[in-house]
Enzyme design. Sequence first.
Site, PDB file in Angstrom:
ATOM      1  N   LYS A  52       0.831  -1.214   0.000  1.00 41.41           N
ATOM      2  CA  LYS A  52       0.000   0.000   0.000  1.00 41.41           C
ATOM      3  C   LYS A  52       0.863   1.261   0.000  1.00 41.41           C
ATOM      4  O   LYS A  52       0.480   2.299  -0.553  1.00 41.41           O
ATOM      5  CB  LYS A  52      -0.970  -0.008   1.181  1.00 41.41           C
ATOM      6  N   TYR A 186      -5.271 -10.300  -7.047  1.00 36.91           N
ATOM      7  CA  TYR A 186      -5.012  -9.183  -6.138  1.00 36.91           C
ATOM      8  C   TYR A 186      -3.629  -8.562  -6.379  1.00 36.91           C
ATOM      9  O   TYR A 186      -3.503  -7.375  -6.647  1.00 36.91           O
ATOM     10  CB  TYR A 186      -5.022  -9.683  -4.690  1.00 36.91           C
ATOM     11  N   HIS A 443     -22.106  15.365   5.078  1.00 36.90           N
ATOM     12  CA  HIS A 443     -21.990  15.940   3.742  1.00 36.90           C
ATOM     13  C   HIS A 443     -20.811  16.896   3.692  1.00 36.90           C
ATOM     14  O   HIS A 443     -20.591  17.625   4.663  1.00 36.90           O
ATOM     15  CB  HIS A 443     -23.280  16.702   3.409  1.00 36.90           C
TER      16      HIS A 443
HETATM   17  P1  FAD Z   1       1.876 -14.398   7.960  1.00 32.25           P
HETATM   18  O1  FAD Z   1       1.640 -12.959   7.955  1.00 32.25           O
HETATM   19  O2  FAD Z   1       2.418 -15.049   6.744  1.00 32.25           O
HETATM   20  O3  FAD Z   1       2.865 -14.675   9.174  1.00 32.25           O
HETATM   21  C1  FAD Z   1       3.375 -15.937   9.440  1.00 32.25           C
HETATM   22  C2  FAD Z   1       4.650 -15.769  10.235  1.00 32.25           C
HETATM   23  O4  FAD Z   1       5.069 -17.043  10.703  1.00 32.25           O
HETATM   24  C3  FAD Z   1       5.825 -15.234   9.401  1.00 32.25           C
HETATM   25  O5  FAD Z   1       6.351 -14.082  10.016  1.00 32.25           O
HETATM   26  C4  FAD Z   1       6.837 -16.368   9.364  1.00 32.25           C
HETATM   27  O6  FAD Z   1       8.176 -15.920   9.412  1.00 32.25           O
HETATM   28  C5  FAD Z   1       6.468 -17.124  10.637  1.00 32.25           C
HETATM   29  N1  FAD Z   1       6.814 -18.548  10.601  1.00 32.25           N
HETATM   30  C6  FAD Z   1       6.420 -19.469   9.683  1.00 32.25           C
HETATM   31  N2  FAD Z   1       6.877 -20.685  10.018  1.00 32.25           N
HETATM   32  C7  FAD Z   1       7.578 -20.513  11.169  1.00 32.25           C
HETATM   33  C8  FAD Z   1       8.292 -21.411  12.015  1.00 32.25           C
HETATM   34  N3  FAD Z   1       8.376 -22.705  11.744  1.00 32.25           N
HETATM   35  N4  FAD Z   1       8.907 -20.906  13.100  1.00 32.25           N
HETATM   36  C9  FAD Z   1       8.842 -19.571  13.397  1.00 32.25           C
HETATM   37  N5  FAD Z   1       8.162 -18.691  12.647  1.00 32.25           N
HETATM   38  C10 FAD Z   1       7.544 -19.160  11.549  1.00 32.25           C
HETATM   39  N6  FAD Z   1      -4.192  -9.001   3.233  1.00 32.25           N
HETATM   40  C11 FAD Z   1      -5.083  -8.044   3.532  1.00 32.25           C
HETATM   41  O7  FAD Z   1      -5.984  -8.266   4.347  1.00 32.25           O
HETATM   42  N7  FAD Z   1      -5.016  -6.802   2.949  1.00 32.25           N
HETATM   43  C12 FAD Z   1      -4.049  -6.494   2.059  1.00 32.25           C
HETATM   44  O8  FAD Z   1      -4.008  -5.365   1.555  1.00 32.25           O
HETATM   45  C13 FAD Z   1      -3.089  -7.479   1.720  1.00 32.25           C
HETATM   46  N8  FAD Z   1      -2.111  -7.204   0.846  1.00 32.25           N
HETATM   47  C14 FAD Z   1      -1.170  -8.160   0.581  1.00 32.25           C
HETATM   48  C15 FAD Z   1      -0.166  -7.854  -0.322  1.00 32.25           C
HETATM   49  C16 FAD Z   1       0.797  -8.788  -0.620  1.00 32.25           C
HETATM   50  C17 FAD Z   1       1.899  -8.455  -1.590  1.00 32.25           C
HETATM   51  C18 FAD Z   1       0.766 -10.070   0.010  1.00 32.25           C
HETATM   52  C19 FAD Z   1       1.836 -11.099  -0.273  1.00 32.25           C
HETATM   53  C20 FAD Z   1      -0.241 -10.395   0.904  1.00 32.25           C
HETATM   54  C21 FAD Z   1      -1.228  -9.440   1.193  1.00 32.25           C
HETATM   55  N9  FAD Z   1      -2.267  -9.705   2.077  1.00 32.25           N
HETATM   56  C22 FAD Z   1      -3.193  -8.756   2.351  1.00 32.25           C
HETATM   57  C23 FAD Z   1      -2.395 -11.012   2.743  1.00 32.25           C
HETATM   58  C24 FAD Z   1      -1.856 -10.954   4.194  1.00 32.25           C
HETATM   59  O9  FAD Z   1      -0.507 -10.540   4.167  1.00 32.25           O
HETATM   60  C25 FAD Z   1      -1.988 -12.313   4.848  1.00 32.25           C
HETATM   61  O10 FAD Z   1      -3.329 -12.758   4.775  1.00 32.25           O
HETATM   62  C26 FAD Z   1      -1.581 -12.251   6.318  1.00 32.25           C
HETATM   63  O11 FAD Z   1      -0.262 -11.805   6.464  1.00 32.25           O
HETATM   64  C27 FAD Z   1      -1.723 -13.634   6.956  1.00 32.25           C
HETATM   65  O12 FAD Z   1      -1.350 -13.564   8.293  1.00 32.25           O
HETATM   66  P2  FAD Z   1      -0.821 -14.861   9.047  1.00 32.25           P
HETATM   67  O13 FAD Z   1      -0.593 -14.438  10.452  1.00 32.25           O
HETATM   68  O14 FAD Z   1      -1.678 -16.014   8.786  1.00 32.25           O
HETATM   69  O15 FAD Z   1       0.585 -15.227   8.341  1.00 32.25           O
HETATM   70  P1  NAD Z   2      -4.950 -14.387  -6.423  1.00 28.00           P
HETATM   71  O1  NAD Z   2      -5.565 -15.685  -6.098  1.00 28.00           O
HETATM   72  O2  NAD Z   2      -5.611 -13.147  -5.978  1.00 28.00           O
HETATM   73  O3  NAD Z   2      -4.769 -14.256  -8.007  1.00 28.00           O
HETATM   74  C1  NAD Z   2      -4.040 -15.190  -8.732  1.00 28.00           C
HETATM   75  C2  NAD Z   2      -4.436 -15.048 -10.190  1.00 28.00           C
HETATM   76  O4  NAD Z   2      -3.506 -15.802 -10.954  1.00 28.00           O
HETATM   77  C3  NAD Z   2      -5.821 -15.601 -10.494  1.00 28.00           C
HETATM   78  O5  NAD Z   2      -6.543 -14.666 -11.257  1.00 28.00           O
HETATM   79  C4  NAD Z   2      -5.524 -16.883 -11.270  1.00 28.00           C
HETATM   80  O6  NAD Z   2      -6.523 -17.190 -12.222  1.00 28.00           O
HETATM   81  C5  NAD Z   2      -4.213 -16.532 -11.940  1.00 28.00           C
HETATM   82  N1  NAD Z   2      -3.390 -17.684 -12.306  1.00 28.00           N
HETATM   83  C6  NAD Z   2      -3.220 -18.855 -11.637  1.00 28.00           C
HETATM   84  N2  NAD Z   2      -2.348 -19.643 -12.279  1.00 28.00           N
HETATM   85  C7  NAD Z   2      -1.931 -18.961 -13.374  1.00 28.00           C
HETATM   86  C8  NAD Z   2      -1.010 -19.250 -14.433  1.00 28.00           C
HETATM   87  N3  NAD Z   2      -0.341 -20.393 -14.465  1.00 28.00           N
HETATM   88  N4  NAD Z   2      -0.841 -18.317 -15.395  1.00 28.00           N
HETATM   89  C9  NAD Z   2      -1.510 -17.127 -15.351  1.00 28.00           C
HETATM   90  N5  NAD Z   2      -2.405 -16.820 -14.387  1.00 28.00           N
HETATM   91  C10 NAD Z   2      -2.598 -17.723 -13.393  1.00 28.00           C
HETATM   92  O7  NAD Z   2      -3.443 -14.489  -5.858  1.00 28.00           O
HETATM   93  P2  NAD Z   2      -2.334 -13.386  -5.611  1.00 28.00           P
HETATM   94  O8  NAD Z   2      -2.612 -12.185  -6.418  1.00 28.00           O
HETATM   95  O9  NAD Z   2      -1.031 -14.093  -5.757  1.00 28.00           O
HETATM   96  O10 NAD Z   2      -2.538 -13.045  -4.093  1.00 28.00           O
HETATM   97  C11 NAD Z   2      -2.413 -14.068  -3.094  1.00 28.00           C
HETATM   98  C12 NAD Z   2      -3.336 -13.810  -1.941  1.00 28.00           C
HETATM   99  O11 NAD Z   2      -2.829 -12.732  -1.157  1.00 28.00           O
HETATM  100  C13 NAD Z   2      -4.735 -13.362  -2.349  1.00 28.00           C
HETATM  101  O12 NAD Z   2      -5.579 -14.451  -2.592  1.00 28.00           O
HETATM  102  C14 NAD Z   2      -5.193 -12.594  -1.153  1.00 28.00           C
HETATM  103  O13 NAD Z   2      -5.717 -13.512  -0.224  1.00 28.00           O
HETATM  104  C15 NAD Z   2      -3.911 -11.995  -0.605  1.00 28.00           C
HETATM  105  N6  NAD Z   2      -3.802 -10.572  -1.013  1.00 28.00           N
HETATM  106  C16 NAD Z   2      -4.784  -9.705  -0.601  1.00 28.00           C
HETATM  107  C17 NAD Z   2      -4.722  -8.387  -0.961  1.00 28.00           C
HETATM  108  C18 NAD Z   2      -5.803  -7.463  -0.473  1.00 28.00           C
HETATM  109  O14 NAD Z   2      -6.535  -7.832   0.428  1.00 28.00           O
HETATM  110  N7  NAD Z   2      -5.943  -6.267  -1.023  1.00 28.00           N
HETATM  111  C19 NAD Z   2      -3.690  -7.908  -1.744  1.00 28.00           C
HETATM  112  C20 NAD Z   2      -2.709  -8.802  -2.173  1.00 28.00           C
HETATM  113  C21 NAD Z   2      -2.779 -10.141  -1.777  1.00 28.00           C
END
Ligand code: FAD
Ligand code: NAD
Length: 464
Positions: A52, A186, A443
Amino acid sequence: MKEISCKLLVIGAGPGGYVCAIRAGQLGIDTVIVEAGRPGGTCLTIGCIPSKALIHAAETFDAARSMSAGENALGIRVEAASIDLSKTVAWKDGIVGRLTSGVAGLLQKARVKIVHGRARFRDGKTVEVETETGQQIIRAETVVIATGSDPVELAALPFGGRVISSTEALSLTELPKKLVVVGGGYIGLELGTAFARMGSQVTVVEAMAQLLPLYDADLTKPVKRRLTERGITVLTDTKAIGLSETGAALIVEGPEGRQELPADHILVAIGRRPRTTGSGLEDLDLDRTGPYLRIDDRCRTSMRGVYAIGDVTGEPMLAHRAMAQGEMVAEIVAGKKRAWDKRCIPAICFTDPEIVSAGLSPDEARSQGFDVKIGQFPFAANGRAMTMKDEDGFVRVVARADTNVVLGLQAVGSGVSELSSSFSMAIEMGARLEDIAATIHAHPTRSEALQEAALKAMGHALHI
Ligand code: FAD
Ligand code: NAD
């Protein structure tokens, strides 16, 4: 070898794990959390927050660039705009640093013991952790698995070199001239749009027939229109085959046959998979739902005293779901009667414009057998949208035809992510159309479109 015992052991300090540990600490539970990386997990370090930040920088630069390109309606003129991505990334890293140390501070305040290192299960209630000061054994009465998820790799395009995941994309210090994004979900659309706004030439390759299949066509239409306006090429029904011989292009196959897409970087964002390997979790033999750990309505796994929360438990993989599960599990461990009873988990796509959805879409409501009333109010009739010079999009309400109880709320438009809490609150509190219509909406704000959508569903919108 050091050995410690505790009541609650949380594995992973992402939004699921750290919230669980903080709440448990507040409730007086003797809690230990183990984290292999930085507190805050994917969300704070390589996910929600950094993405973000980059999106905001891209939006700001794009606005400045359009003002330097010539006359604009607002009468503002700036000299040639430029962006130094290394400075942008340093700013983003500063925010991440503040937040991760903030989480560590909150854990300490709640008297949670943080162990830095990778946990490996010996059995369901015992882990060993390789820390900087040697090996530690931690035994617990209750364990919460909050290990999160990893990006999915394509066999034909393993990560490395030009092929990057969102993690590397969020730390590029030079803007790629040509960026190919595999996956129009996403991450692909949020980051693809951000790079295009900063000046990269972006192509999105999506295997399915449509982008963002989670959202209905009305919600994605304004997003698709802007992708085209920004010169982003979208190839749907197209598969990535592999790198060209020189490694400087991606070969794809779609309705037009095979083609080569030259790229400085190829961002693969085709989904995420639960982190269930490499930490001895496999040997616990917990029940699964597909690749995810199976949980019940209290986040209990198939092993007594072992809970799982967040991405490791499946869709929707969203930070706020992980946090809500973490808070609930801490209270259950403290003896409170809690179960997952949420009516909705809002979802936001931070594209341009943003999309937000809470509860049921019109089609989902109908397929669940509801007779529905729908009210849709366009931002083109909203004064605040006009003053912000962005009238694209609408707010839509879906309600039961017989009782007017709100089943779903959706919106697409600039800044609509901030409407998500009123959407969820309305659904969580069982609001009827009359409740929303009778609430005074300040508003001029975009939120007035919510009130108007409710009025429209009842047949008497005022401003359209
Ligand atoms: P994680 O955040 O993945 O945390 C897991 C933690 O466990 C990590 O820090 C890892 O190091 C630790 N861990 C794993 N295994 C071990 C182990 N064996 N020992 C010790 N530590 C360990 N979600 C939203 O709601 N809004 C968004 O805008 C959004 N944007 C995203 C953008 C991107 C690019 C990505 C990749 C994801 C985004 N997400 C978003 C998804 C969001 O980040 C995840 O849903 C969220 O972080 C999940 O939380 P979690 O606690 O399950 O796991
Ligand atoms: P996603 O599931 O949102 O999108 C993956 C896309 O890749 C889909 O449209 C799928 O049809 C396509 N795809 C799959 N295999 C493919 C292939 N071989 N070739 C071309 N296209 C293919 O997954 P993401 O964008 O990697 O994000 C992962 C997860 O992280 C999301 O599902 C979401 O839960 C979380 N996330 C959330 C936010 C948010 O809340 N704003 C932002 C980023 C990520």
